[in-house]
Design a protein around this motif. Structure first.
Motif, short mmCIF file in Angstrom:
data_model
loop_
_atom_site.label_atom_id
_atom_site.label_comp_id
_atom_site.label_asym_id
_atom_site.label_seq_id
_atom_site.Cartn_x
_atom_site.Cartn_y
_atom_site.Cartn_z
N TYR B 34 0.83 -1.20 0.00
CA TYR B 34 0.00 0.00 0.00
C TYR B 34 0.87 1.25 0.00
O TYR B 34 1.94 1.27 0.61
CB TYR B 34 -0.88 0.04 1.26
CG TYR B 34 -1.71 -1.19 1.50
CD1 TYR B 34 -1.15 -2.32 2.08
CD2 TYR B 34 -3.06 -1.22 1.16
CE1 TYR B 34 -1.91 -3.45 2.31
CE2 TYR B 34 -3.83 -2.35 1.39
CZ TYR B 34 -3.24 -3.45 1.97
OH TYR B 34 -4.01 -4.58 2.19
N TYR B 36 0.15 5.22 1.19
CA TYR B 36 -0.74 6.20 1.80
C TYR B 36 -0.07 7.58 1.75
O TYR B 36 1.15 7.68 1.70
CB TYR B 36 -1.00 5.88 3.27
CG TYR B 36 -1.94 4.75 3.52
CD1 TYR B 36 -1.51 3.43 3.54
CD2 TYR B 36 -3.30 5.00 3.77
CE1 TYR B 36 -2.39 2.39 3.80
CE2 TYR B 36 -4.18 3.97 4.03
CZ TYR B 36 -3.71 2.67 4.04
OH TYR B 36 -4.59 1.65 4.29
N TYR B 49 -2.93 0.31 -3.88
CA TYR B 49 -2.61 -0.95 -3.24
C TYR B 49 -2.40 -2.01 -4.31
O TYR B 49 -2.88 -1.88 -5.45
CB TYR B 49 -3.67 -1.37 -2.22
CG TYR B 49 -4.98 -1.84 -2.77
CD1 TYR B 49 -5.99 -0.93 -3.04
CD2 TYR B 49 -5.23 -3.19 -2.99
CE1 TYR B 49 -7.20 -1.35 -3.54
CE2 TYR B 49 -6.44 -3.62 -3.48
CZ TYR B 49 -7.43 -2.69 -3.75
OH TYR B 49 -8.64 -3.11 -4.23
N GLU B 59 -6.82 4.23 -5.75
CA GLU B 59 -7.98 4.65 -4.96
C GLU B 59 -8.42 6.06 -5.30
O GLU B 59 -9.59 6.40 -5.15
CB GLU B 59 -7.67 4.56 -3.47
CG GLU B 59 -7.47 3.15 -2.97
CD GLU B 59 -8.78 2.37 -2.93
OE1 GLU B 59 -9.72 2.83 -2.28
OE2 GLU B 59 -8.86 1.31 -3.58
N LEU B 90 3.54 7.14 3.15
CA LEU B 90 3.78 5.94 3.94
C LEU B 90 3.52 4.70 3.10
O LEU B 90 2.48 4.58 2.46
CB LEU B 90 2.85 5.92 5.16
CG LEU B 90 3.15 6.96 6.24
CD1 LEU B 90 1.94 7.17 7.11
CD2 LEU B 90 4.33 6.50 7.08
N GLY B 101 -6.10 -7.88 7.81
CA GLY B 101 -6.00 -6.52 7.31
C GLY B 101 -5.00 -5.68 8.07
O GLY B 101 -4.75 -4.52 7.70
N LEU B 103 -1.96 -3.73 9.16
CA LEU B 103 -0.92 -3.13 8.34
C LEU B 103 0.35 -2.91 9.14
O LEU B 103 0.30 -2.59 10.33
CB LEU B 103 -1.38 -1.78 7.78
CG LEU B 103 -2.45 -1.81 6.70
CD1 LEU B 103 -2.87 -0.40 6.34
CD2 LEU B 103 -1.95 -2.54 5.47
N PHE B 105 3.77 -0.57 8.82
CA PHE B 105 4.16 0.62 8.10
C PHE B 105 5.67 0.82 8.04
O PHE B 105 6.40 0.45 8.97
CB PHE B 105 3.54 1.86 8.76
CG PHE B 105 2.08 2.02 8.49
CD1 PHE B 105 1.14 1.38 9.29
CD2 PHE B 105 1.63 2.80 7.44
CE1 PHE B 105 -0.22 1.52 9.04
CE2 PHE B 105 0.29 2.96 7.18
CZ PHE B 105 -0.64 2.31 7.98
#
Lengths: 114, 114
Positions: B34, B36, B49, B59, B90, B101, B103, B105
């Motif tokens: 991912y 961000y 992602y 997204e 990130l 799910g 995450l 980082f």
């Protein structure tokens, strides 16, 4: 689809006082719940998570959270905060049983002062 | 154990210049990856992602693109940066048998576009 609401954008508190950071979620199916902490200019670090079992979850740095299914809440608490707890805190939810992505709240800035 | 690294940590670029941020994960295979972004004082915005090599989902339509040339490598790029691309980026990964799910980082990359 799931959603997360963190009602408090900022929470000021004195050192050694207790604190509660509120998190409410919305989902039509079972969920996994997470709290992350972000210190300035750093990535997010997992504080604690609820996957199943006991609704009271203990995490790092003395934090704990309680999963309340009837109120769809996952509030974060610490009985006595320290200056070093000053950071941004994010609540997040994912949907159990799928290859799920986390949905994050908008974050709560915890500011601890002397 | 699994680790995630992203670089560079800090980047100052002029408007119209290209961008490349790189992220690698070690100690796991076939992770979900991912990107961000956090604008100043804002929450987390999921940009891209990936569930596998060459598989990218966007997204938010924007000036950025992502690529996954190898299983554990994720790259964020732009051909021409805009002022609005400034922010904290990130990288994160998820995976594992439970697939909750959760995450993990990276340390983040601070981009300033002037």
């Amino acid at each position: 689809a799931q959603s997360v609401t963190q009602l408090d954008s900022q929470v000021p508190v004195f050192e050694e006082a207790p604190v509660e950071l509120r998190c409410n979620y919305s989902s039509s199916v079972s969920v996994y719940l997470f709290w992350y902490v972000q210190y300035p200019n750093q990535g997010l670090q997992l504080l604690l998570k609820y996957l199943s079992g006991s609704t009271l979850v203990k995490g790092i740095n003395g934090f704990e959270a309680e999963f309340n299914k009837s109120q769809t809440s996952f509030h974060l608490r610490k009985p006595s905060v320290h200056i070093s707890d000053t950071a941004e805190y994010f609540c997040a939810v994912s949907t159990a049983g799928t290859a799920s992505k986390l949905t994050f709240g908008t974050g709560t800035r915890l500011q601890v002062t002397l | 154990s699994q680790t995630i690294h992203q670089w560079p940590a800090t980047l100052v670029q002029p408007v119209g210049s290209p961008l490349s941020l790189e992220c690698t994960v070690e100690g796991t295979s076939n992770p979900n990856l991912y990107w961000y972004r956090q604008a100043a004082g804002r929450g987390l915005q999921l940009l891209f992602y990936s569930v596998g090599i060459g598989q990218i989902s966007s997204e938010v339509p924007q000036n950025l693109s992502a690529s996954r040339p190898q299983d554990r490598q994720f790259i964020l790029s732009s051909k021409k940066l805009l002022l609005s691309d400034s922010g904290f980026y990130l990288c994160a990964w998820s995976g594992g048998t439970l697939n909750t799910g959760e995450l993990f980082f990276g340390e983040g990359s601070r981009l300033t576009v002037l």
